[in-house]
Design an enzyme around this catalytic site. Structure first.
Site, PDB file in Angstrom:
ATOM      1  N   LYS A 102     -23.483  10.871 -10.079  1.00 51.32           N
ATOM      2  CA  LYS A 102     -24.910  10.513 -10.187  1.00 51.32           C
ATOM      3  C   LYS A 102     -25.471  11.029 -11.509  1.00 51.32           C
ATOM      4  O   LYS A 102     -26.135  10.297 -12.238  1.00 51.32           O
ATOM      5  CB  LYS A 102     -25.693  11.128  -9.031  1.00 51.32           C
ATOM      6  CG  LYS A 102     -27.202  11.146  -9.226  1.00 51.32           C
ATOM      7  CD  LYS A 102     -27.960  11.740  -8.060  1.00 51.32           C
ATOM      8  CE  LYS A 102     -28.223  13.191  -8.185  1.00 51.32           C
ATOM      9  NZ  LYS A 102     -29.333  13.593  -9.052  1.00 51.32           N
ATOM     10  N   ASN A 103     -25.183  12.316 -11.818  1.00 45.24           N
ATOM     11  CA  ASN A 103     -25.818  12.934 -12.979  1.00 45.24           C
ATOM     12  C   ASN A 103     -25.156  12.569 -14.307  1.00 45.24           C
ATOM     13  O   ASN A 103     -25.583  13.048 -15.355  1.00 45.24           O
ATOM     14  CB  ASN A 103     -25.899  14.448 -12.791  1.00 45.24           C
ATOM     15  CG  ASN A 103     -26.865  14.795 -11.673  1.00 45.24           C
ATOM     16  OD1 ASN A 103     -27.638  13.943 -11.209  1.00 45.24           O
ATOM     17  ND2 ASN A 103     -26.815  16.025 -11.207  1.00 45.24           N
ATOM     18  N   CYS A 116     -36.697  16.283  -7.371  1.00 48.82           N
ATOM     19  CA  CYS A 116     -36.628  17.246  -6.268  1.00 48.82           C
ATOM     20  C   CYS A 116     -37.668  18.370  -6.463  1.00 48.82           C
ATOM     21  O   CYS A 116     -37.834  18.875  -7.547  1.00 48.82           O
ATOM     22  CB  CYS A 116     -35.247  17.893  -6.224  1.00 48.82           C
ATOM     23  SG  CYS A 116     -33.964  16.772  -5.699  1.00 48.82           S
ATOM     24  N   ARG A 153     -36.410  12.441 -11.561  1.00 48.89           N
ATOM     25  CA  ARG A 153     -36.470  13.264 -12.784  1.00 48.89           C
ATOM     26  C   ARG A 153     -35.682  12.625 -13.925  1.00 48.89           C
ATOM     27  O   ARG A 153     -36.098  12.688 -15.082  1.00 48.89           O
ATOM     28  CB  ARG A 153     -35.874  14.639 -12.467  1.00 48.89           C
ATOM     29  CG  ARG A 153     -35.589  15.468 -13.685  1.00 48.89           C
ATOM     30  CD  ARG A 153     -36.529  16.560 -13.854  1.00 48.89           C
ATOM     31  NE  ARG A 153     -36.173  17.384 -15.013  1.00 48.89           N
ATOM     32  CZ  ARG A 153     -37.065  18.104 -15.678  1.00 48.89           C
ATOM     33  NH1 ARG A 153     -38.320  18.104 -15.310  1.00 48.89           N
ATOM     34  NH2 ARG A 153     -36.700  18.825 -16.702  1.00 48.89           N
ATOM     35  N   ARG A 193     -30.427   9.815  -1.944  1.00 46.83           N
ATOM     36  CA  ARG A 193     -30.586   9.638  -3.387  1.00 46.83           C
ATOM     37  C   ARG A 193     -29.278   9.926  -4.118  1.00 46.83           C
ATOM     38  O   ARG A 193     -29.002   9.343  -5.154  1.00 46.83           O
ATOM     39  CB  ARG A 193     -31.652  10.599  -3.935  1.00 46.83           C
ATOM     40  CG  ARG A 193     -33.064  10.196  -3.689  1.00 46.83           C
ATOM     41  CD  ARG A 193     -34.000  11.162  -4.370  1.00 46.83           C
ATOM     42  NE  ARG A 193     -33.591  11.372  -5.751  1.00 46.83           N
ATOM     43  CZ  ARG A 193     -33.944  12.461  -6.442  1.00 46.83           C
ATOM     44  NH1 ARG A 193     -34.678  13.392  -5.897  1.00 46.83           N
ATOM     45  NH2 ARG A 193     -33.562  12.606  -7.692  1.00 46.83           N
TER      46      ARG A 193
END
Ligand code: EPZ
Length: 417
Positions: free
Chosen positions: A22-23, A115, A91, A395
């Site tokens: 994801k990141n 978050c 974010r 998410r």
């Protein structure tokens, strides 16, 4: 709204296939704005944050098509204002700032969401983009910036911020001259971004170390790229085997991205058989206590702190967790106490006195990783645990329920009454 129900007491057995990171993928999607033409990004997780970023890119004028785990992007004429309702959801939306200022010379986005794990300012992003020549203007709830042409410079980050490192790295690819980032974040996702950018024709060197050098070029093209595996998803499943006393083969991973967690799991008496792209993890009846200090990579990942705390609640001794990256990332401690965990939180430290067993309870997931920790605790607890705030968990974990069911986890979704 939905909630998750988990019936504990079953050791997990079988194989878990980890999805793309994801990141990493969210940043590659933002980096594509710097280029031109048709992109193919592979190993993309079908998670809410990816769908949100697709919404942002579409609003900027990018054609997007996700087919299974392959994302097709066509970057042509784009604009620089992102829709507030999407930016506030995540974010990672701020990662479009650097690329848009560099490519278009302007950007306008609302203050990002994400978050609730502490005050998450973007002062380092702004301050360092200004050093490259961006001029910012902050209105009520939104940020806008413009720049004729960014000019490379040498800068040192106050803190090895992942997002700031990525925004500067991306912006600098089209700046005039050379940019050197000192005290850069060293996360594997940053190396992935460097590799992606260089495949687009950028000249970025040093990602993975504390000093990254970017030599500006005139223009970037497109590329076909495969995202690295998600080390946080992988780590969450390693803990799942440990906390249920089960045995899992976690595959499609890069074990060296998990060195800190591996060391702590071994300290906690978990048996790990490590191969090049998989780990076989065998939980034991006795869990030893272990102390955790979260740090920027390669230190112990803050994104695995909640999951490890869940494991520590069942240790045969006392563990201390110190959270140094975020100011308020112990929301899960309060929820774990509802299950019978003995945890005292004092500032950025939590003392966890192990107990024999947790009991199912009604819990709320305060954020993505806290939610994962509660699922793990539920898998080991007696009885049924219900968890609301599922939207947080969805998410960042692709097919969490299905992947756990495949290895014997008794977990299902239910519409909240
Ligand atoms: C990334 O967030 C990850 N998110 C986070 O993962 C992760 O926890 C974090 O890196 C640290 O590893 C994504 O990549 C989308 P930072 P980021 O900038 O880039 C402060 C998850 O669960 N800071 O390294 O926002 C900030 O408040 C998420 O997947 C400033 O003060 O992290 C925080 O305390 C959660 N000013 C610390 O630095 C700034 O301008 C770390 O932030 C920027 C950051």
């Amino acid at each position: 709204m939905q909630r998750l129900l988990v019936e504990g007491g079953r050791p997990l057995q079988g194989t878990v296939s980890v999805s793309g990171a994801k990141n990493a993928v969210l940043k590659l999607m933002a980096a594509a704005l710097l280029g031109d033409g048709k992109f193919i990004i592979r190993n993309v997780p079908a998670i809410k944050d990816v769908f949100t970023m697709i919404g942002v890119l579409k609003a900027l004028g990018v054609k997007c098509q996700l087919e299974g785990s392959t994302l097709y992007l066509t970057v042509g004429d784009i604009q620089g204002e992102a829709p507030a309702e999407l930016v506030q959801e995540m974010r990672a939306s701020i990662q479009i700032m650097g690329p848009l200022i560099a490519k278009l010379g302007w950007v306008k986005i609302s203050q990002p969401g994400g978050c609730p794990i502490g005050d998450r300012p973007i002062d380092l992003h702004v301050k360092n983009l200004e050093k490259l020549g961006a001029i910012f203007e902050e209105g009520y709830g939104y940020i806008s910036a413009k720049a004729k042409r960014l000019v490379g410079t040498e800068l040192c980050l106050d803190f090895p911020s992942v997002g700031t490192t990525e925004n500067i790295m991306m912006a600098a690819t089209l700046a005039v001259g050379t940019t050197i980032i000192h005290n850069a974040a060293r996360e594997p996702e940053i190396i992935d971004a460097q590799n992606f950018l260089n495949r687009m024709g950028a000249r970025v060197f040093g990602a993975g170390t504390g000093t990254i050098t970017i030599k500006g070029v005139k223009a970037l093209s497109s590329t076909d790229y495969t995202v690295i595996p998600d080390r946080i998803e992988a780590g969450s499943y390693l803990v799942a085997a440990a906390i249920t006393g089960g045995k899992l083969r976690i595959q499609n991973i890069i074990p060296k991205h998990l060195t800190a967690l591996i060391g702590k799991l071994q300290e906690a008496n978990v048996k790990l058989d490590i191969a090049s792209d998989q780990i076989i993890v065998q939980g034991q009846d006795t869990i030893y206590p272990a102390n955790i200090l979260t740090l920027p990579y390669p230190g112990f990942a803050t994104d695995l702190q909640p999951q490890f705390m869940a494991l520590a609640t069942l240790a045969n001794g006392t563990s201390v967790v110190k959270e140094t990256v975020y100011s308020n990332r112990f929301g899960h401690a309060h929820e774990l106490r509802r299950m019978g965990a003995e945890i005292i939180v004092d500032g950025n430290a939590a003392v966890i006195k192990g107990v024999k067993q947790l009991a199912g309870a009604h819990l709320y997931a305060t954020d993505l990783r806290a939610g994962a920790a509660l699922v793990l605790a539920g898998l080991s607890a007696t009885g049924i645990t219900s968890i609301t705030g599922v939207e947080h968990i969805e998410r960042g974990y692709e097919n969490l329920v299905e992947k756990l069911q495949l290895v014997g986890g008794k977990i299902w979704r239910e519409d909240e009454v």
